[in-house]
Each structure stands twice: as structure tokens, then as C-alpha cells.
Motif scaffolding. Sequence first.
Motif, PDB file in Angstrom:
ATOM      1  N   VAL A 169      33.581  38.372  48.626  1.00  0.00           N
ATOM      2  CA  VAL A 169      34.927  38.680  49.114  1.00  0.00           C
ATOM      3  C   VAL A 169      34.852  39.475  50.416  1.00  0.00           C
ATOM      4  CG1 VAL A 169      37.101  39.827  48.579  1.00  0.00           C
ATOM      5  CG2 VAL A 169      35.878  38.600  46.780  1.00  0.00           C
ATOM      6  N   GLU A 246      41.774  39.161  44.878  1.00  0.00           N
ATOM      7  CA  GLU A 246      40.858  38.122  45.348  1.00  0.00           C
ATOM      8  C   GLU A 246      39.530  38.195  44.593  1.00  0.00           C
ATOM      9  OE1 GLU A 246      38.939  36.501  49.573  1.00  0.00           O
ATOM     10  OE2 GLU A 246      40.512  38.042  49.568  1.00  0.00           O
ATOM     11  N   GLU A 250      37.604  35.294  42.540  1.00  0.00           N
ATOM     12  CA  GLU A 250      36.214  34.954  42.825  1.00  0.00           C
ATOM     13  C   GLU A 250      35.368  35.000  41.555  1.00  0.00           C
ATOM     14  OE1 GLU A 250      32.859  33.807  44.759  1.00  0.00           O
ATOM     15  OE2 GLU A 250      34.911  33.839  45.550  1.00  0.00           O
TER      16      GLU A 250
END
Length: 261
Positions: A169, A246, A250
Motif C-alpha cells: 500500500v 486500502e 490488500e
Amino acid sequence: MVSIPERQTSKAAGWSRRTAAFSMVLLLTNFVGHRFGLVQTPVFLWVLGVVALLAALALLFAGLAFARLWNFGDRGGRDLTVGALLALLVLTPYGVAAYWATIYPPLRDISTDFDEPPALDVGDRTRDMNVLSPPTPGEQTLQTDSYPLVTARSYDLPFETVVNAVETVLDRRGWDLSEPYPELAGQTEVTITAIASSFVVGLPADVAIRVRDDGDTVIVDMRSASRYGRHDLGDNAARITDFLAELDQEVAGQVGAAPAQ
């Protein structure tokens, strides 16, 4: 025979247009220079103040010109209109920032852990930057009430898997790492530090992501602190919630697992 005096051209109208145009050019130049690293943040903030004063002065000139036009029929209506519109356009971002300051709490250092916030890298901090200090009880309550989504993540996954997801990320976001990614061999806790920038203005913020294996789960805490300004206008909380959301995606994409609650 009665003579009709010739209409004068308002000097204030001309000064309004010129001052407003200069403030617009200065604002754009300052913004672009800061985004590309040509203008340092302290200078950038000082110039923003100068721009606001110039735009306000342009409005004052426009007001004086309008009074002359209304009372004495002076020329210059076009100049004062252009000056007033340009000045209002320049001042619009300041008005938006003032509005955000009323709806977001006056915080500049946000963390998912109040008791032991992740340690930030202070190697390149200077005296003109915000002082890093533990949050007061009032600030803790204010953050909890205002940003309920700023919470740590816990994953029932191997330590290395979570760290690799954090690094993925970070690579996508392109933040400037303070140091290279740490070695994971034999580690149960790592902290990755970086410098991020706000999306619109590009003001820098120190970021730290701590990954810790407590034996049962792997916990990810995050901290974001603005280097300048008394008010982050919600930037740090948004950075943390977006990053951790995020990270959830992921992790789920890598192993098909959601964070443990």
C-alpha cells in the motif's frame, strides 16, 4: 449655456484590477512552486497570507471605485468588476478552508493508539515545525468523537504477510520513506515512517505505521501528524482511514481474509 463636466476615470478601479490580477498570479505561482518543491513550506504559508491581503485590498479598491461611480459617475466600471471578481476568486479557497475549520476539530496529530502512539521520525524536523507532544485527555476525546473510524486493525495472519501488505500500500501511495523497509527476520514489531503530503495544498505530514505481533493477532497502528499549521482540517484522519481501508482490501485480496474484530 451650462457646461457638463467631463467624466473622470476612477484610479481606484484600475488599482483594483491590477492588485487582484497580481494576487491571482502570485497565488498560482506560489501553489505550483510548492507542489514541485521550489518553494519551502514556511515561505509558502507566508505568501498565502500576503495573497489574502492583496485580494482584500483589491476588494477595497473596488468598493471605493464603485462609490465614485455611483456618486460622481466616474468611469471604470469594467475595471472594478474584473478586480472584484478576481479578488473573490482568489479568496474562495480561504473561505473553503475557514468553513472546514468550523466543521473539523482543531487537531494536528492523529493516532490509532493514544497510550503508545507509533514513533515518528524526527531526524529532519526543524524548530519552525509543530512540536510533537502526547495528546491531552481533551484531544483524545475530541478525536474519538469526531473520527470514530480512526481505529487500529487486527489480523489473524502471519506477521510477514501483514507487513508485506503494508509495504504494498505504501508503494502505491508513493510516500517518501524516512528509511528503507526493515528486515523482518526474527522481528515481532516494526515501525515504518514516511512523509506524506495533503492532496490539494501539498502540506507535509509525518506518518508512522507500526505492525506488532502480540501472539494472538497482528495489530497495525498508524499515526499522522502535520508539520505545519494549528489545524489539519481533517487531513490526518482522512489519511489514516483511507490507508487502513486500502490495507484491508490488500490483505483480503492476498489471502481472502478480512481483519479480525
